[in-house]
Design a protein around this motif. Structure first.
Motif, mmCIF file in Angstrom:
data_model
loop_
_atom_site.group_PDB
_atom_site.id
_atom_site.type_symbol
_atom_site.label_atom_id
_atom_site.label_comp_id
_atom_site.label_asym_id
_atom_site.label_seq_id
_atom_site.Cartn_x
_atom_site.Cartn_y
_atom_site.Cartn_z
ATOM 1 N N GLY A 113 11.421 22.251 48.207
ATOM 2 C CA GLY A 113 11.968 21.267 47.271
ATOM 3 C C GLY A 113 11.225 19.943 47.343
ATOM 4 O O GLY A 113 11.254 19.156 46.391
ATOM 5 N N HIS A 114 10.546 19.703 48.457
ATOM 6 C CA HIS A 114 9.842 18.431 48.633
ATOM 7 C C HIS A 114 8.329 18.582 48.535
ATOM 8 O O HIS A 114 7.587 17.721 49.007
ATOM 9 C CB HIS A 114 10.286 17.765 49.942
ATOM 10 C CG HIS A 114 11.757 17.515 49.938
ATOM 11 N ND1 HIS A 114 12.340 16.530 49.147
ATOM 12 C CD2 HIS A 114 12.780 18.185 50.530
ATOM 13 C CE1 HIS A 114 13.652 16.597 49.292
ATOM 14 N NE2 HIS A 114 13.947 17.582 50.108
ATOM 15 N N ILE A 115 7.890 19.657 47.910
ATOM 16 C CA ILE A 115 6.489 19.728 47.504
ATOM 17 C C ILE A 115 6.330 18.827 46.281
ATOM 18 O O ILE A 115 7.102 18.904 45.323
ATOM 19 C CB ILE A 115 6.075 21.172 47.169
ATOM 20 C CG1 ILE A 115 5.974 21.983 48.466
ATOM 21 C CG2 ILE A 115 4.761 21.208 46.392
ATOM 22 C CD1 ILE A 115 5.604 23.439 48.264
ATOM 23 N N GLY A 136 8.303 12.484 42.745
ATOM 24 C CA GLY A 136 7.926 13.646 41.939
ATOM 25 C C GLY A 136 8.014 14.969 42.666
ATOM 26 O O GLY A 136 7.332 15.927 42.306
ATOM 27 N N CYS A 137 8.902 15.053 43.674
ATOM 28 C CA CYS A 137 9.106 16.336 44.356
ATOM 29 C C CYS A 137 9.662 17.358 43.359
ATOM 30 O O CYS A 137 10.300 17.007 42.363
ATOM 31 C CB CYS A 137 10.100 16.177 45.494
ATOM 32 S SG CYS A 137 9.527 15.125 46.838
ATOM 33 N N PHE A 138 9.441 18.642 43.678
ATOM 34 C CA PHE A 138 9.980 19.751 42.891
ATOM 35 C C PHE A 138 11.462 19.518 42.587
ATOM 36 O O PHE A 138 11.926 19.736 41.467
ATOM 37 C CB PHE A 138 9.746 21.028 43.703
ATOM 38 C CG PHE A 138 10.192 22.315 43.064
ATOM 39 C CD1 PHE A 138 10.261 22.480 41.688
ATOM 40 C CD2 PHE A 138 10.521 23.404 43.877
ATOM 41 C CE1 PHE A 138 10.657 23.683 41.131
ATOM 42 C CE2 PHE A 138 10.918 24.610 43.326
ATOM 43 C CZ PHE A 138 10.990 24.751 41.949
ATOM 44 N N PRO A 196 11.537 8.922 41.946
ATOM 45 C CA PRO A 196 11.723 8.885 43.403
ATOM 46 C C PRO A 196 12.675 9.989 43.871
ATOM 47 O O PRO A 196 13.624 10.331 43.178
ATOM 48 C CB PRO A 196 12.323 7.495 43.649
ATOM 49 C CG PRO A 196 12.906 7.078 42.343
ATOM 50 C CD PRO A 196 12.080 7.727 41.277
ATOM 51 N N CYS A 197 12.356 10.528 45.043
ATOM 52 C CA CYS A 197 13.175 11.595 45.631
ATOM 53 C C CYS A 197 13.936 11.029 46.825
ATOM 54 O O CYS A 197 13.494 10.057 47.447
ATOM 55 C CB CYS A 197 12.264 12.742 46.074
ATOM 56 S SG CYS A 197 13.130 14.139 46.825
ATOM 57 N N ALA A 198 15.053 11.654 47.162
ATOM 58 C CA ALA A 198 15.851 11.207 48.312
ATOM 59 C C ALA A 198 15.045 11.241 49.606
ATOM 60 O O ALA A 198 15.366 10.527 50.557
ATOM 61 C CB ALA A 198 17.098 12.085 48.450
HETATM 62 ZN ZN ZN Z 1 11.431 14.975 48.136
#
Ligand code: ZN
Length: 348
Positions: free
Chosen positions: A179-181, A196-198, A189-191
């Motif tokens: 999920g964090h690729i 732009g993570c999956f 932004p991702c947590a």
């Molecule tokens: Zn992420």
């Protein structure tokens, strides 16, 4: 080694005949419990709202719902051989401790040990998606294979990988945290701190964010979207709007499906599996989602005979809504007939 066995007061029952087995799927919104007998026949099932973030309350709540389900099966905890639990977090394979279960609010919870003490039975804990992969390997609803990936897409995204009939956990128990690729370094932004993570594209929160952006841009661009009439649209709302022909919703779903297709391709390249099963909340979008993912795979294969052949030989499926993938996966952790997926002899 590959799973966690925690011994409680009543755990030493190897000489007794096979009793009931209990599978518990602890999710972000509900706790699901399934009780089966020695033949795998369902004896009872329970669903309750999700566990408390407060550790003592969570343990008490989970123990209570397990006891209720066992009572519903007309039995007591003395009839239970073992309990398997799938948890959305990082599970320490040596202790059964759960860490970084962000969606549950648990920073550190010795779940296996505490529950084994509370219930008096063996408790085996595994990450929920990895447990589901074990369960799919064992149940083989799409036919037998020893090499598969279960791609769990819900609040977050991760993959459970079974290679040569064994769950692949990695040295940190983090194998499959795809999920964090990063798919779009300039994306949302991702947590996790990256961009732009999956997950930001294809998981529930990412799809809901894209829906809010579509509603905001509908005001400025003048292109109407039915999402504007929904207060705080969810991923389910977006899929429903796309199915009804809403163009903005359709673009969001297409972007998510294209990202899923890309990750399916990369998983097949990385692990050379023959089956990829998509599950989690997103699987409720059903066949229309699978069609869009398949269209994405066809686009990937169009310029590349190598990719086309690889993907043509890969079975991509959605988990059926009638398959208790989470609870069945938790039960599959309990062996002894797990076909080597979980080395039960190595965890005692
Ligand atoms: Zn992420």
């Amino acid at each position: 080694m590959t799973s966690t066995k925690t011994t409680g007061p009543g755990a030493d029952r190897a000489a007794t005949p096979p009793g009931l087995r209990v599978g518990v799927d602890i999710g972000g919104s509900k706790i699901a419990v399934l009780v089966v007998d020695g033949d795998g026949t369902v004896c009872a099932r329970r669903n309750v709202p999700t566990a408390s973030a407060e550790p003592d309350e969570a343990i008490a709540q989970i123990a209570a719902v397990i006891r209720e389900a066992v009572a519903e099966a007309g039995a007591t905890m003395a009839d239970v051989e073992a309990v398997g639990l799938g948890v959305p977090g990082r599970v320490d394979s040596a202790t059964g401790d759960v860490t970084f279960a962000v969606n549950l609010g648990w920073q550190h919870l010795p779940l296996g040990r505490r529950l084994a003490t509370a219930l008096g039975v063996t408790c085996i804990v595994e990450n929920d998606v990895r447990a589901a992969a074990v369960g799919l390997h064992r149940a083989a609803p799409f036919g037998p294979t020893d090499d598969l990936v279960y791609l769990g897409i819900g609040t977050g995204i991760s993959a459970g990988v079974v290679l040569d009939g064994r769950l692949h956990r990695g040295v940190r128990g983090l194998a499959g945290e795809i999920g964090h690729i990063v798919l779009d370094p300039d994306g949302a932004p991702c947590a996790c701190g990256l961009h732009g993570c999956f997950e930001t594209i294809a998981a529930g929160a990412g799809i809901a964010r894209a829906a809010r952006e579509a509603v905001a841009s509908a005001v400025s661009s003048g292109e109407p979207t039915s999402l504007s009439s929904v207060a705080d649209p969810t991923a389910a709302d977006v899929f429903a709007a796309a199915a009804a022909g809403d163009l903005a919703a359709g673009r969001i779903v297409d972007r998510a499906a294209a990202a899923i297709a890309r990750m399916v391709h990369e998983l097949v390249l990385a692990y050379d599996v023959e089956l990829v099963v998509i599950g989690g909340g997103i699987s409720r979008a059903g066949h229309p989602l699978l069609e869009r993912v398949q269209a994405g795979l066809d686009r990937i294969g169009a310029p590349s005979p190598f990719a086309a052949e690889l993907l043509a030989e890969t079975d991509v499926r959605l988990v059926g809504s009638d398959h208790d993938v989470g609870t069945r996966g938790a039960i599959a952790l309990l062996g002894p007939d797990t076909k080597g997926v979980v080395a039960r002899e190595a965890v005692g």
